[in-house]
Design a protein around this motif. Structure first.
Motif, PDB file in Angstrom:
ATOM      1  N   LEU A 108       0.834  -1.199   0.000  1.00  0.00           N
ATOM      2  CA  LEU A 108       0.000   0.000   0.000  1.00  0.00           C
ATOM      3  C   LEU A 108       0.869   1.249   0.000  1.00  0.00           C
ATOM      4  O   LEU A 108       0.607   2.203  -0.739  1.00  0.00           O
ATOM      5  N   VAL A 109       1.910   1.224   0.819  1.00  0.00           N
ATOM      6  CA  VAL A 109       2.848   2.345   0.838  1.00  0.00           C
ATOM      7  C   VAL A 109       3.385   2.566  -0.574  1.00  0.00           C
ATOM      8  O   VAL A 109       3.351   3.682  -1.109  1.00  0.00           O
ATOM      9  N   ALA A 110       3.845   1.486  -1.192  1.00  0.00           N
ATOM     10  CA  ALA A 110       4.461   1.592  -2.509  1.00  0.00           C
ATOM     11  C   ALA A 110       3.462   2.091  -3.547  1.00  0.00           C
ATOM     12  O   ALA A 110       3.769   2.947  -4.376  1.00  0.00           O
ATOM     13  N   LEU A 111       2.253   1.571  -3.476  1.00  0.00           N
ATOM     14  CA  LEU A 111       1.250   1.899  -4.480  1.00  0.00           C
ATOM     15  C   LEU A 111       0.879   3.376  -4.419  1.00  0.00           C
ATOM     16  O   LEU A 111       1.005   4.115  -5.397  1.00  0.00           O
ATOM     17  N   PHE A 146      18.963  -4.998   3.173  1.00  0.00           N
ATOM     18  CA  PHE A 146      19.480  -5.376   4.494  1.00  0.00           C
ATOM     19  C   PHE A 146      20.215  -4.205   5.127  1.00  0.00           C
ATOM     20  O   PHE A 146      20.128  -3.952   6.318  1.00  0.00           O
ATOM     21  N   TRP A 147      20.902  -3.427   4.278  1.00  0.00           N
ATOM     22  CA  TRP A 147      21.657  -2.273   4.772  1.00  0.00           C
ATOM     23  C   TRP A 147      20.717  -1.192   5.276  1.00  0.00           C
ATOM     24  O   TRP A 147      20.846  -0.686   6.387  1.00  0.00           O
ATOM     25  N   PHE A 148      19.717  -0.874   4.452  1.00  0.00           N
ATOM     26  CA  PHE A 148      18.753   0.160   4.805  1.00  0.00           C
ATOM     27  C   PHE A 148      17.986  -0.234   6.064  1.00  0.00           C
ATOM     28  O   PHE A 148      17.789   0.578   6.975  1.00  0.00           O
ATOM     29  N   LEU A 205       8.534   0.471  10.730  1.00  0.00           N
ATOM     30  CA  LEU A 205       9.891   0.312  10.191  1.00  0.00           C
ATOM     31  C   LEU A 205       9.995  -0.815   9.169  1.00  0.00           C
ATOM     32  O   LEU A 205      10.560  -0.609   8.092  1.00  0.00           O
ATOM     33  N   PRO A 206       9.458  -2.011   9.475  1.00  0.00           N
ATOM     34  CA  PRO A 206       9.563  -3.074   8.468  1.00  0.00           C
ATOM     35  C   PRO A 206       8.917  -2.695   7.142  1.00  0.00           C
ATOM     36  O   PRO A 206       9.479  -2.958   6.078  1.00  0.00           O
ATOM     37  N   SER A 207       7.740  -2.044   7.186  1.00  0.00           N
ATOM     38  CA  SER A 207       7.094  -1.760   5.897  1.00  0.00           C
ATOM     39  C   SER A 207       7.765  -0.606   5.171  1.00  0.00           C
ATOM     40  O   SER A 207       7.735  -0.549   3.948  1.00  0.00           O
ATOM     41  N   ILE A 208       8.404   0.307   5.905  1.00  0.00           N
ATOM     42  CA  ILE A 208       9.189   1.335   5.208  1.00  0.00           C
ATOM     43  C   ILE A 208      10.387   0.673   4.517  1.00  0.00           C
ATOM     44  O   ILE A 208      10.663   0.911   3.341  1.00  0.00           O
ATOM     45  N   THR A 209      11.059  -0.198   5.246  1.00  0.00           N
ATOM     46  CA  THR A 209      12.216  -0.889   4.673  1.00  0.00           C
ATOM     47  C   THR A 209      11.821  -1.681   3.431  1.00  0.00           C
ATOM     48  O   THR A 209      12.478  -1.607   2.394  1.00  0.00           O
ATOM     49  N   LEU A 210      10.736  -2.413   3.580  1.00  0.00           N
ATOM     50  CA  LEU A 210      10.306  -3.266   2.477  1.00  0.00           C
ATOM     51  C   LEU A 210       9.679  -2.441   1.353  1.00  0.00           C
ATOM     52  O   LEU A 210       9.867  -2.735   0.176  1.00  0.00           O
ATOM     53  N   GLY A 211       8.930  -1.387   1.712  1.00  0.00           N
ATOM     54  CA  GLY A 211       8.186  -0.640   0.709  1.00  0.00           C
ATOM     55  C   GLY A 211       9.010   0.392  -0.050  1.00  0.00           C
ATOM     56  O   GLY A 211       8.639   0.810  -1.146  1.00  0.00           O
ATOM     57  N   TYR A 212      10.136   0.792   0.532  1.00  0.00           N
ATOM     58  CA  TYR A 212      10.926   1.869  -0.074  1.00  0.00           C
ATOM     59  C   TYR A 212      11.352   1.529  -1.498  1.00  0.00           C
ATOM     60  O   TYR A 212      11.145   2.305  -2.438  1.00  0.00           O
ATOM     61  N   GLY A 213      11.919   0.351  -1.662  1.00  0.00           N
ATOM     62  CA  GLY A 213      12.380  -0.064  -2.992  1.00  0.00           C
ATOM     63  C   GLY A 213      11.236  -0.113  -3.987  1.00  0.00           C
ATOM     64  O   GLY A 213      11.333   0.388  -5.108  1.00  0.00           O
ATOM     65  N   ALA A 214      10.110  -0.697  -3.540  1.00  0.00           N
ATOM     66  CA  ALA A 214       8.966  -0.819  -4.438  1.00  0.00           C
ATOM     67  C   ALA A 214       8.386   0.553  -4.763  1.00  0.00           C
ATOM     68  O   ALA A 214       7.992   0.823  -5.900  1.00  0.00           O
ATOM     69  N   THR A 215       8.355   1.437  -3.768  1.00  0.00           N
ATOM     70  CA  THR A 215       7.886   2.804  -4.004  1.00  0.00           C
ATOM     71  C   THR A 215       8.725   3.447  -5.095  1.00  0.00           C
ATOM     72  O   THR A 215       8.202   4.085  -6.015  1.00  0.00           O
ATOM     73  N   PHE A 269       5.222  -6.960  -6.845  1.00  0.00           N
ATOM     74  CA  PHE A 269       4.738  -7.901  -5.852  1.00  0.00           C
ATOM     75  C   PHE A 269       5.792  -8.978  -5.572  1.00  0.00           C
ATOM     76  O   PHE A 269       6.044  -9.350  -4.426  1.00  0.00           O
ATOM     77  N   GLY A 270       6.421  -9.478  -6.630  1.00  0.00           N
ATOM     78  CA  GLY A 270       7.480 -10.474  -6.470  1.00  0.00           C
ATOM     79  C   GLY A 270       8.642  -9.907  -5.669  1.00  0.00           C
ATOM     80  O   GLY A 270       9.204 -10.562  -4.789  1.00  0.00           O
ATOM     81  N   PHE A 271       8.957  -8.665  -5.999  1.00  0.00           N
ATOM     82  CA  PHE A 271      10.031  -7.951  -5.316  1.00  0.00           C
ATOM     83  C   PHE A 271       9.743  -7.867  -3.818  1.00  0.00           C
ATOM     84  O   PHE A 271      10.605  -8.118  -2.971  1.00  0.00           O
ATOM     85  N   LEU A 272       8.488  -7.566  -3.484  1.00  0.00           N
ATOM     86  CA  LEU A 272       8.085  -7.455  -2.081  1.00  0.00           C
ATOM     87  C   LEU A 272       8.223  -8.788  -1.356  1.00  0.00           C
ATOM     88  O   LEU A 272       8.753  -8.866  -0.260  1.00  0.00           O
ATOM     89  N   LEU A 273       7.721  -9.833  -2.026  1.00  0.00           N
ATOM     90  CA  LEU A 273       7.700 -11.136  -1.385  1.00  0.00           C
ATOM     91  C   LEU A 273       9.123 -11.610  -1.107  1.00  0.00           C
ATOM     92  O   LEU A 273       9.435 -12.152  -0.052  1.00  0.00           O
TER      93      LEU A 273
END
Ligand code: ATP
Ligand code: SF4
Ligand code: MG
Lengths: 337, 413
Positions: A108-111, A146-148, A205-215, A269-273
């Protein structure tokens, strides 16, 4: 082709694809070695090993083992998880809920953020907002997750100490029932603001980390698609009708720019998973990703096969959804071709 | 004045229009001091080779040029719209020939100087435009009906509300719906029972207006057409839709930028006929841009010939074709009506349009002109009257400040 016919046809092909995927998954896992490894210890005699193998039908030919596996799945038996020390089928839904909650929050963040940022930048091409967005996007796409993630963890958990780790506060977790396993939804169902806040706070924090790239991916795609659309004749034609720039942008250009962006969102979506594995390890999120990482390291094949099979099916379904949204946005797309 | 002999005030007067573009090669003088009038109710044809600045001129009326790289370097485009008919307030009655407009004048405005909000009100209402490729000028993701409806939302909110049978002081979400300016939350407001019924009424009124606009362009089954998407239509049908959309509000001026270039010849003839017919019935003035001289001859009352950012000859169609003065016009005519020349290619004129970066103070046709002489190399010819209503920018017809004057006898090919 009619939309309904198309969906039906795609759904009919689905089982065939799933069987194909299952064969590939099974074969690849078996190439990796015997699944019995996780149950062995150094004190066991060869006879004891053979006995265990016989108990799990591992003395039979490989194709028979495959049949046993599939038969088990059909009856809801996905095997035993050595890592979780419980049947895979029992643990899987809990872990899945944890991962889905994380993936959805990030998605949702990314979208929304991605589309909003992309639109904002695309409409102000080569001006300051565009350059700033580009910096955000390029860093998002190139920072290793992992770094971010560790960086955020160090700053907000270790130093400032405002961010929590894990998925919930133990006391708060115990205070409400968890019928869905999605803690935010559970909290809403239980009508507990404290639990809801706790669930969201753990997600940040987890969803920012995960969503940043997809965003970043969505924003870049949206921006370039919008820039392209804004140069089309129909945009000038819309202006020539007397439409305000806001309507030209939202109703005309952005709608068309969403068409290519939707495809990218499907890929994202694949990227997120994939990202859930790293992020769950960093934030000690008790989801599929972490379970899988442990299972790989310990050769827990039943869990691995279930996971890979599941994600493959998920991909097939997501692809179908993306195709449908795509066709709905762009009427020129002829389904089934 | 260039062509002030005519009685009624012109609907638009372009004076010394200069539009430049900032490019890597330098500043391109795409339109460099163009002046002409569009008279009330006439069709003015604007012809010239590709890249000579026709579209830039046409788009300047609606300020549809990208800035940057475009630079509004000077001049004015005065627009004198018709006043709204006093008898029917724009609805259309016997007194105004159901155009909703009367012969009187609104005050004249400089289209290059007004605010963007004023410009927006003129666009699509008083001045409309149709584009070269109707396949690209329609939004592929919206049905035809929804696209035409936008014109009415923008400019005919009052009529829409009246036709829907709602009181003129209707406000709130319904009015915002009828003017396509929704706010956050209007979706829910409009779903409430009372509002939903009113919205249906507005939608029905809108459908009526769109269908009648489409019917004007003689499309079969306009109501059905409204639900179709642009890609489902033929090129000719799409252009009819564009025309319906452009003429929906009865504009005083229509800018038609090569509206038939993307169509095949038989369709082209029918579209031309349609434009001509609608234009005469509604007394709309038309600026018809084309590179096809024979086509312009068929449709225009007057012709302006453009070359390298300038108008080199302008006059009544009959006069221009009977008595072309400028060597470029003559070249075009020699090239135009031939079956084996591909459309748009002008084989008889050697060379190509010069780079318009920092044009020297000389005739721009220099180098391609078969008659050039000393005067042409050191002076820049301006448009001058050679006969009533006929002006030419060439030293053959009027004296140069210095140097040897060219004549038609000299041919230096
Ligand atoms: N967006 C732009 N950026 C840079 N230069 C431009 C731009 N638009 C037009 N020009 C310049 O203006 C000149 C005139 O262009 P214009 O489109 O008016 O030509 P035209 O007479 O309409 O030609 P055509 O018959 O090909 O439509 C071109 O030579 C081009 O160099
Ligand atoms: S001024 Fe000279 S060069 Fe220019 S068109 Fe006339 S004769 Fe030719
Ligand atoms: Mg053009």
């Amino acid at each position: 082709m009619q939309l309904r016919d198309y969906i039906l046809r795609r759904l009919m092909v689905l089982p065939v694809l799933i069987i194909g995927v299952s064969i590939v998954v099974f074969t690849l896992t078996r190439i990796g070695g015997s699944p019995v490894g996780i149950y062995l210890s150094h004190e066991m005699t060869p006879d004891e090993v053979a006995e265990i193998e016989a108990r799990f039908n591992l003395d039979k030919p490989v194709w028979v083992q495959y049949i046993y596996w599939i038969r088990g799945i059909a009856m809801g038996d996905f095997g035993w998880s050595g890592v979780a020390a419980a049947p895979v089928a029992d643990v899987f839904p809990l872990k899945l809920a944890a991962t889905m909650e994380l993936a959805f929050a990030s998605g949702l963040v990314a979208l929304f953020l991605g589309i909003a940022l992309g639109t904002y930048a695309g409409a102000r091409r080569n001006r300051l907002p565009d350059h700033l967005t580009r910096i955000v996007a390029v860093s998002g796409a190139s920072l290793p997750q992992f770094w971010f993630g560790i960086l955020l963890l160090i700053i907000f958990w270790a130093h400032i100490g405002i961010a929590p780790i894990g998925r919930s506060d133990a006391a708060i977790f115990a205070s409400i029932a968890h019928p869905t396993g999605l803690y935010t939804i559970d909290a809403i169902l239980a009508g507990s603001p404290t639990a809801l806040w706790d669930a969201i706070w753990h997600l940040v924090l987890p969803s920012i980390t995960l969503g940043y790239g997809a965003t970043a991916i969505v924003a870049r795609m949206m921006r370039s698609a919008l820039v392209e659309e804004l140069q089309q004749d129909y945009v000038d034609a819309a202006r020539a009708k007397g439409l305000a720039e806001r309507i030209v942008l939202k109703r005309h250009a952005r709608r068309n720019a969403l068409v290519p962006t939707v495809t990218v969102i499907g890929l994202t979506f694949g990227f997120l998973l994939q990202g859930t594995i790293t992020v769950e390890i960093i934030y000690r999120w008790p989801g599929l990703g972490r379970w899988m990482a442990d299972s790989v390291l310990r050769g827990d094949q039943a869990t691995l096969m279930t996971y890979v099979l599941f994600t493959s099916v998920l991909f097939l379904v997501v692809n179908l959804i993306v195709d449908l949204v795509y066709a709905n946005l762009d009427r020129r797309v002829t389904l089934g071709k | 004045m260039l062509d002030a002999q005519h009685g009624a005030a012109p609907v638009a007067s372009v004076r010394d229009l200069k539009v430049y573009f900032q490019t890597k090669r330098g500043i391109v003088h795409a339109v460099d001091g163009v002046s002409f009038d569009i008279r009330d109710g006439e069709t003015l044809g604007l012809v010239g080779e590709t890249g000579c600045g026709k579209s830039v001129t046409g788009r300047s009326f609606l300020r549809l040029l990208p800035v940057p790289p475009g630079i509004q370097a000077g001049g004015s485009v005065m627009f004198n719209g018709h006043a709204v008919c006093a008898a029917c307030a724009g609805v259309g009655c016997g007194a105004c020939g159901s155009t909703g407009r009367q012969a009187g004048r609104d005050s004249s405005v400089d289209l290059l100087g007004i605010s963007s909000e004023d410009m927006r009100r003129i666009r699509g209402d008083r001045i409309a435009m149709i584009f070269q490729d109707p396949g690209k000028a329609l939004n592929p993701t919206l049905p035809i009906g929804a696209q035409i409806a936008e014109v009415f939302f923008q400019h005919r909110t009052e009529e829409l509300i009246a036709l829907a049978g709602l009181p003129a002081d209707t406000a709130g979400a319904i009015r915002r719906f009828a003017s396509q300016s929704p706010r956050f939350g209007d979706g829910w407001l409009l779903a409430l029972p009372g509002a939903r019924a009113q919205r249906r009424q507005v939608e029905a009124a809108l459908a009526k207006m769109v269908a009648s606009a489409l019917a004007e362009t003689q499309v079969p089954n306009p109501v059905k057409l409204m639900a179709r998407y642009p890609h489902e239509l033929s090129g000719g049908m799409r252009q009819r839709v564009m025309i319906a959309q452009a003429l929906a509000c009865n504009p005083d001026l229509l800018i038609a930028d090569e509206p038939t270039t993307a169509l095949d010849v038989t369709v082209e003839a029918r579209i031309l006929e349609l434009i001509r017919d609608l234009q005469q019935r509604r007394k709309t003035s038309v600026l018809y841009i084309s590179h096809d001289l024979s086509l312009v001859r068929r449709i225009s009352d007057r012709v302006a010939v453009m070359y390298a950012g300038r108008i080199v000859e302008i006059g009544a169609t009959a006069e221009i074709f009977a008595n072309p003065r400028h060597p470029y016009t003559r070249g075009l005519m020699a090239a135009a009506p031939s079956a084996d020349t591909p459309r748009g290619k002008l084989a008889a004129i050697r060379g190509t349009v010069p780079e318009l970066v920092d044009p020297p103070s000389a005739c721009r046709f220099l180098g391609r002109c078969p008659h050039e002489a000393g005067a042409c190399r050191s002076n820049d010819p301006a448009l001058q009257v050679v006969a009533p209503g006929h002006s030419v920018a060439c030293f053959i017809d009027h004296p140069a400040p210095s140097g040897e004057r060219p004549t038609y006898d000299r041919v230096t090919a």
